[in-house]
Design an enzyme around this catalytic site. Structure first.
Site, PDB file in Angstrom:
ATOM      1  N   THR A 100       4.607   4.231  18.234  1.00 49.46           N
ATOM      2  CA  THR A 100       4.511   5.714  18.712  1.00 49.46           C
ATOM      3  C   THR A 100       3.008   6.069  18.728  1.00 49.46           C
ATOM      4  O   THR A 100       2.745   6.704  19.579  1.00 49.46           O
ATOM      5  CB  THR A 100       5.193   6.593  17.350  1.00 49.46           C
ATOM      6  OG1 THR A 100       6.625   6.146  17.233  1.00 49.46           O
ATOM      7  CG2 THR A 100       5.085   8.068  17.684  1.00 49.46           C
ATOM      8  N   ARG A 101       2.311   5.673  17.929  1.00 44.50           N
ATOM      9  CA  ARG A 101       0.611   5.912  17.747  1.00 44.50           C
ATOM     10  C   ARG A 101       0.216   5.478  19.130  1.00 44.50           C
ATOM     11  O   ARG A 101      -0.434   5.918  19.750  1.00 44.50           O
ATOM     12  CB  ARG A 101       0.254   5.419  16.333  1.00 44.50           C
ATOM     13  CG  ARG A 101       0.759   6.156  15.263  1.00 44.50           C
ATOM     14  CD  ARG A 101      -0.092   5.840  13.940  1.00 44.50           C
ATOM     15  NE  ARG A 101       0.633   6.027  12.700  1.00 44.50           N
ATOM     16  CZ  ARG A 101       0.321   5.799  11.521  1.00 44.50           C
ATOM     17  NH1 ARG A 101      -1.270   5.868  11.296  1.00 44.50           N
ATOM     18  NH2 ARG A 101       0.819   6.324  10.455  1.00 44.50           N
ATOM     19  N   THR A 152      -6.059   9.477  12.902  1.00 41.07           N
ATOM     20  CA  THR A 152      -5.688   8.626  11.752  1.00 41.07           C
ATOM     21  C   THR A 152      -5.145  10.026  10.845  1.00 41.07           C
ATOM     22  O   THR A 152      -5.985  11.126  10.948  1.00 41.07           O
ATOM     23  CB  THR A 152      -6.877   7.936  10.903  1.00 41.07           C
ATOM     24  OG1 THR A 152      -6.252   7.377   9.692  1.00 41.07           O
ATOM     25  CG2 THR A 152      -8.082   8.745  10.559  1.00 41.07           C
ATOM     26  N   ARG A 165       0.456  10.912  13.142  1.00 44.84           N
ATOM     27  CA  ARG A 165       1.588  10.049  12.225  1.00 44.84           C
ATOM     28  C   ARG A 165       2.554   9.332  13.244  1.00 44.84           C
ATOM     29  O   ARG A 165       2.429   9.674  14.298  1.00 44.84           O
ATOM     30  CB  ARG A 165       2.216  10.903  11.188  1.00 44.84           C
ATOM     31  CG  ARG A 165       1.334  11.253  10.269  1.00 44.84           C
ATOM     32  CD  ARG A 165       2.029  11.829   9.034  1.00 44.84           C
ATOM     33  NE  ARG A 165       2.932  10.894   8.357  1.00 44.84           N
ATOM     34  CZ  ARG A 165       4.049  11.452   7.832  1.00 44.84           C
ATOM     35  NH1 ARG A 165       4.239  12.640   7.584  1.00 44.84           N
ATOM     36  NH2 ARG A 165       4.878  10.550   7.534  1.00 44.84           N
ATOM     37  N   GLY A 166       3.377   8.764  12.620  1.00 35.46           N
ATOM     38  CA  GLY A 166       4.669   7.866  13.347  1.00 35.46           C
ATOM     39  C   GLY A 166       4.209   6.510  13.114  1.00 35.46           C
ATOM     40  O   GLY A 166       3.440   6.222  12.463  1.00 35.46           O
ATOM     41  N   ASN A 167       5.354   5.785  13.648  1.00 30.67           N
ATOM     42  CA  ASN A 167       5.128   4.256  13.548  1.00 30.67           C
ATOM     43  C   ASN A 167       4.148   3.846  14.360  1.00 30.67           C
ATOM     44  O   ASN A 167       3.537   4.366  15.139  1.00 30.67           O
ATOM     45  CB  ASN A 167       6.348   3.507  13.848  1.00 30.67           C
ATOM     46  CG  ASN A 167       7.087   3.452  15.082  1.00 30.67           C
ATOM     47  OD1 ASN A 167       6.442   3.574  16.124  1.00 30.67           O
ATOM     48  ND2 ASN A 167       8.266   4.041  15.345  1.00 30.67           N
ATOM     49  N   CYS A 215      -7.557  12.342 -10.086  1.00 33.85           N
ATOM     50  CA  CYS A 215      -8.672  11.995  -8.826  1.00 33.85           C
ATOM     51  C   CYS A 215      -7.846  12.510  -7.600  1.00 33.85           C
ATOM     52  O   CYS A 215      -6.968  11.606  -7.046  1.00 33.85           O
ATOM     53  CB  CYS A 215      -8.970  10.383  -8.751  1.00 33.85           C
ATOM     54  SG  CYS A 215     -10.040  10.148  -7.655  1.00 33.85           S
ATOM     55  N   ARG A 223      -8.584   8.242   3.349  1.00 33.32           N
ATOM     56  CA  ARG A 223      -9.453   7.232   3.047  1.00 33.32           C
ATOM     57  C   ARG A 223     -10.101   6.868   4.370  1.00 33.32           C
ATOM     58  O   ARG A 223     -11.232   6.910   4.376  1.00 33.32           O
ATOM     59  CB  ARG A 223      -8.557   6.036   2.420  1.00 33.32           C
ATOM     60  CG  ARG A 223      -9.395   4.858   2.328  1.00 33.32           C
ATOM     61  CD  ARG A 223      -8.271   3.739   1.860  1.00 33.32           C
ATOM     62  NE  ARG A 223      -7.508   3.270   2.998  1.00 33.32           N
ATOM     63  CZ  ARG A 223      -7.805   2.642   4.135  1.00 33.32           C
ATOM     64  NH1 ARG A 223      -8.795   2.154   4.212  1.00 33.32           N
ATOM     65  NH2 ARG A 223      -6.625   2.300   5.131  1.00 33.32           N
ATOM     66  N   ARG A 224      -9.446   6.687   5.371  1.00 33.90           N
ATOM     67  CA  ARG A 224      -9.994   6.280   6.719  1.00 33.90           C
ATOM     68  C   ARG A 224     -10.989   7.445   7.371  1.00 33.90           C
ATOM     69  O   ARG A 224     -11.991   7.173   7.859  1.00 33.90           O
ATOM     70  CB  ARG A 224      -8.684   5.844   7.665  1.00 33.90           C
ATOM     71  CG  ARG A 224      -8.207   4.616   7.225  1.00 33.90           C
ATOM     72  CD  ARG A 224      -7.084   3.923   8.495  1.00 33.90           C
ATOM     73  NE  ARG A 224      -6.632   2.856   8.102  1.00 33.90           N
ATOM     74  CZ  ARG A 224      -5.232   2.680   8.301  1.00 33.90           C
ATOM     75  NH1 ARG A 224      -4.413   3.678   8.507  1.00 33.90           N
ATOM     76  NH2 ARG A 224      -4.732   1.555   7.981  1.00 33.90           N
ATOM     77  N   LYS A 283       1.019  -1.191   0.071  1.00 36.06           N
ATOM     78  CA  LYS A 283      -0.195   0.112   0.020  1.00 36.06           C
ATOM     79  C   LYS A 283       0.968   1.312  -0.041  1.00 36.06           C
ATOM     80  O   LYS A 283       0.295   2.521  -0.304  1.00 36.06           O
ATOM     81  CB  LYS A 283      -1.054   0.278   1.185  1.00 36.06           C
ATOM     82  CG  LYS A 283      -0.394   0.168   2.598  1.00 36.06           C
ATOM     83  CD  LYS A 283      -1.380   0.355   3.492  1.00 36.06           C
ATOM     84  CE  LYS A 283      -0.815   0.780   5.063  1.00 36.06           C
ATOM     85  NZ  LYS A 283      -1.913   0.805   6.038  1.00 36.06           N
ATOM     86  N   ASP A 284       2.047   1.025   0.528  1.00 35.75           N
ATOM     87  CA  ASP A 284       3.098   2.264   0.376  1.00 35.75           C
ATOM     88  C   ASP A 284       3.888   2.332  -0.632  1.00 35.75           C
ATOM     89  O   ASP A 284       4.568   3.325  -1.099  1.00 35.75           O
ATOM     90  CB  ASP A 284       3.964   2.152   1.577  1.00 35.75           C
ATOM     91  CG  ASP A 284       3.403   2.397   2.955  1.00 35.75           C
ATOM     92  OD1 ASP A 284       2.389   3.067   2.893  1.00 35.75           O
ATOM     93  OD2 ASP A 284       4.049   1.806   3.890  1.00 35.75           O
TER      94      ASP A 284
END
Length: 289
Positions: A151-152, A124, A146-148, A237, A128-129, A82-83
């Protein structure tokens, strides 16, 4: 002296855990090779005070890894699909795709909590979310985070927000499945294209046969359909886009979603075809939008 395969990976715990899956496969299937991980911090990992769309998109997670391949400092790169940008350099092809871990998104509550506090925001940074959460929880605020993953989770448990929306696959691969408070169905929240799949990228001269037993054919069909849908919608888009292809035997049902943030509209459609027509299926569904 053993031959060496160097695998490039982002240095986050999740990225390393994912690269380890490829490393372990190669070490088991080809013990004549010495396999090492080359960890690096990407621009996407360093810049955390702005959203990805403000600083150049998900491509910021792969530029350093691509450069390491070009400079022969690494032989493979392992990415969360996805990245990975929709356009991949032809001289750095994707060799194949892993078995797909749980593709769904999940809700994570603070430690000790059993229900969502409607007075606290859901965290988030994914448009999309955000668009789909607004439909699921119309009375909740959404805040950027944000962050890994660790971290979140720390921000969540320290009271920075009331819940997090994350990918199930990342939590599962880090042994954190116990943190999942709610597993959203695909119908409730369509995931990002390729979510839960790992992509292995290399230079053209790498022997893809070394990884033949690691790759998953159905994940490859899913990746083709979902990425074809997003690619066909194209740069014109700017709205949040999601896609998920369900494989049922020789058939595939592709669900696509386009969300208009602000206006609150979410448009979702599905289309079915033989899975061998994955690329065309993605294009046809995108054209319907």
């Amino acid at each position: 002296m053993n031959k060496i395969i160097r695998i490039g990976t982002r240095e986050s715990l999740l990225a390393v855990a994912q690269a380890e899956l490829v490393k372990q496969y190669l070490e088991t299937a080809h013990p004549e090779y010495k396999v090492t991980l080359v960890k690096m911090k990407t621009a996407g990992d360093r810049i955390l005070d702005r959203s990805l769309d403000q600083i150049g998109g998900k491509g910021l997670f792969v530029k350093e890894l691509d450069l390491a391949l070009y400079e022969h400092r690494t032989d493979l790169s392992v990415h969360s699909l996805k990245d990975l940008p929709m356009e991949v350099p032809t001289d750095l092809p994707v060799l194949g795709y892993s078995h797909r871990e749980a593709p769904q998104d999940v809700l994570v509550l603070p430690l000790g909590c059993t229900r969502l506090d409607p007075h606290k925001p859901v965290g988030t940074s994914s448009p999309r979310r955000r668009a789909q959460l607004a439909q699921l929880y119309p009375d909740c605020q959404i805040c950027p985070v944000r962050g890994n993953i660790l971290t979140r989770l720390q921000k969540l448990d320290n009271g920075g927000c009331g819940a997090l929306a994350l990918a199930a696959a990342g939590l599962v691969r880090l042994g954190l499945s116990h943190r999942i408070s709610r597993l959203f169905t695909i119908d409730e929240m369509v995931p990002a294209a390729g979510q839960g799949i790992l992509a292995v990228q290399a230079r053209e001269d790498f022997d893809a046969g070394l990884l033949a037993g690691f790759f998953d054919a159905d994940a490859g069909w899913q990746a083709q359909a979902e990425r074809s849908f997003v690619r066909t919608l194209g740069g014109g888009c700017t709205s949040p886009v999601a896609a998920y292809a369900a494989v049922c035997g020789e058939r595939m049902i592709l669900t696509g979603l386009v969300a208009e943030e602000g206006a609150g509209g979410v448009k979702k459609m599905s289309l079915e075809a033989p899975k061998q027509e994955a690329e065309q299926l993605g294009m046809r569904l995108a054209e319907r939008f």
